[in-house]
Write a protein that holds these residues in place. Structure first.
Motif, PDB file in Angstrom:
ATOM      1  N   ARG A  79       4.173  -1.103   2.145  1.00  0.00           N
ATOM      2  CA  ARG A  79       4.639   0.117   1.471  1.00  0.00           C
ATOM      3  C   ARG A  79       4.193   0.111   0.012  1.00  0.00           C
ATOM      4  O   ARG A  79       3.721   1.111  -0.513  1.00  0.00           O
ATOM      5  N   TRP A  80       4.327  -1.044  -0.645  1.00  0.00           N
ATOM      6  CA  TRP A  80       3.961  -1.171  -2.057  1.00  0.00           C
ATOM      7  C   TRP A  80       2.455  -0.957  -2.226  1.00  0.00           C
ATOM      8  O   TRP A  80       2.021  -0.237  -3.116  1.00  0.00           O
ATOM      9  N   ILE A  81       1.650  -1.553  -1.355  1.00  0.00           N
ATOM     10  CA  ILE A  81       0.193  -1.412  -1.435  1.00  0.00           C
ATOM     11  C   ILE A  81      -0.218   0.044  -1.189  1.00  0.00           C
ATOM     12  O   ILE A  81      -1.076   0.578  -1.895  1.00  0.00           O
ATOM     13  N   ALA A  82       0.402   0.679  -0.200  1.00  0.00           N
ATOM     14  CA  ALA A  82       0.094   2.092   0.087  1.00  0.00           C
ATOM     15  C   ALA A  82       0.444   2.964  -1.115  1.00  0.00           C
ATOM     16  O   ALA A  82      -0.356   3.822  -1.523  1.00  0.00           O
ATOM     17  N   LEU A  83       1.615   2.745  -1.675  1.00  0.00           N
ATOM     18  CA  LEU A  83       2.078   3.535  -2.819  1.00  0.00           C
ATOM     19  C   LEU A  83       1.161   3.346  -4.012  1.00  0.00           C
ATOM     20  O   LEU A  83       0.619   4.315  -4.559  1.00  0.00           O
ATOM     21  N   VAL A  84       0.971   2.111  -4.422  1.00  0.00           N
ATOM     22  CA  VAL A  84       0.179   1.830  -5.618  1.00  0.00           C
ATOM     23  C   VAL A  84      -1.288   2.198  -5.386  1.00  0.00           C
ATOM     24  O   VAL A  84      -1.915   2.832  -6.243  1.00  0.00           O
ATOM     25  N   GLY A  85      -1.830   1.836  -4.236  1.00  0.00           N
ATOM     26  CA  GLY A  85      -3.230   2.149  -3.952  1.00  0.00           C
ATOM     27  C   GLY A  85      -3.500   3.651  -3.962  1.00  0.00           C
ATOM     28  O   GLY A  85      -4.466   4.119  -4.585  1.00  0.00           O
ATOM     29  N   CYS A  86      -2.666   4.405  -3.263  1.00  0.00           N
ATOM     30  CA  CYS A  86      -2.852   5.864  -3.214  1.00  0.00           C
ATOM     31  C   CYS A  86      -2.721   6.499  -4.592  1.00  0.00           C
ATOM     32  O   CYS A  86      -3.508   7.378  -4.961  1.00  0.00           O
ATOM     33  N   LEU A  87      -1.747   6.050  -5.368  1.00  0.00           N
ATOM     34  CA  LEU A  87      -1.516   6.686  -6.669  1.00  0.00           C
ATOM     35  C   LEU A  87      -2.555   6.283  -7.713  1.00  0.00           C
ATOM     36  O   LEU A  87      -2.938   7.112  -8.548  1.00  0.00           O
ATOM     37  N   VAL A  88      -3.030   5.057  -7.669  1.00  0.00           N
ATOM     38  CA  VAL A  88      -4.118   4.667  -8.581  1.00  0.00           C
ATOM     39  C   VAL A  88      -5.366   5.485  -8.255  1.00  0.00           C
ATOM     40  O   VAL A  88      -6.018   6.034  -9.152  1.00  0.00           O
ATOM     41  N   LEU A  89      -5.683   5.593  -6.975  1.00  0.00           N
ATOM     42  CA  LEU A  89      -6.832   6.394  -6.563  1.00  0.00           C
ATOM     43  C   LEU A  89      -6.641   7.867  -6.942  1.00  0.00           C
ATOM     44  O   LEU A  89      -7.570   8.523  -7.427  1.00  0.00           O
ATOM     45  N   ALA A  90      -5.426   8.382  -6.744  1.00  0.00           N
ATOM     46  CA  ALA A  90      -5.141   9.777  -7.101  1.00  0.00           C
ATOM     47  C   ALA A  90      -5.337  10.008  -8.595  1.00  0.00           C
ATOM     48  O   ALA A  90      -5.937  11.017  -9.000  1.00  0.00           O
ATOM     49  N   LEU A  91      -4.842   9.102  -9.422  1.00  0.00           N
ATOM     50  CA  LEU A  91      -5.007   9.253 -10.873  1.00  0.00           C
ATOM     51  C   LEU A  91      -6.479   9.162 -11.281  1.00  0.00           C
ATOM     52  O   LEU A  91      -6.932   9.919 -12.151  1.00  0.00           O
TER      53      LEU A  91
END
Length: 153
Positions: A79-91
């Motif tokens: 969950r943490w990897i999905a959250l952080v990975g998606c949001l870093v990529l989104a930014l």
């Protein structure tokens, strides 16, 4: 502190997805409306988009920071990897969109002629595609952060 951060992440990401959806719906309605001429449509776009990007950067950045703290990395690693990975990529996508696509679009619509030529159309298509991917990544992150946690044994 962890629960407060989790709540902040949930609110920020949900707010961004709702704001982005509202922005798209109202912008499309304005651009398709026959009540406005091209000059007014250009002005409306120049008034709206700076706020769109400001809200996006603030809410997604807040969602990333609070979510990285709020989701227990040890118990919920995926969950943490999905959250952080998606949001870093989104930014990162938002930064590319802002500087490489939005800034030239802004220059085109603020020119005195305000002509929407082939370059405008290409940039606009890129912006639509980038923003679709971006909001989808934020939606995945929001689902990851909002999904019910497994109770501790």
């Amino acid at each position: 502190m962890q629960r407060v951060c989790l709540t902040i992440a949930r609110v920020a990401l949900s707010a961004w997805i709702g704001a982005a959806a509202l922005f798209v719906v109202t912008s499309i309605a304005e651009q398709r409306s026959t009540a406005f001429g091209s000059d007014v449509k250009n002005v409306l776009a120049t008034l709206r988009f700076p706020s769109y990007y400001c809200f996006g950067f603030v809410l997604v950045g807040l969602g990333l920071a609070a979510g990285a703290i709020g989701v227990d990395r040890l118990q919920n690693q995926r969950r943490w990897i999905a959250l952080v990975g998606c949001l870093v990529l989104a930014l990162l996508l938002m930064l590319v969109d802002y500087f490489a696509v939005y800034s030239p679009l802004y220059a085109i619509v603020t020119e005195p002629s305000g002509v929407r030529d082939a370059r405008f159309m290409q940039l606009h298509r890129w912006s639509e595609q980038i923003n679709t991917i971006d909001v989808t990544l934020c939606l995945i992150a929001a689902i990851a952060v909002c999904w019910p946690l497994k109770p501790n044994p």
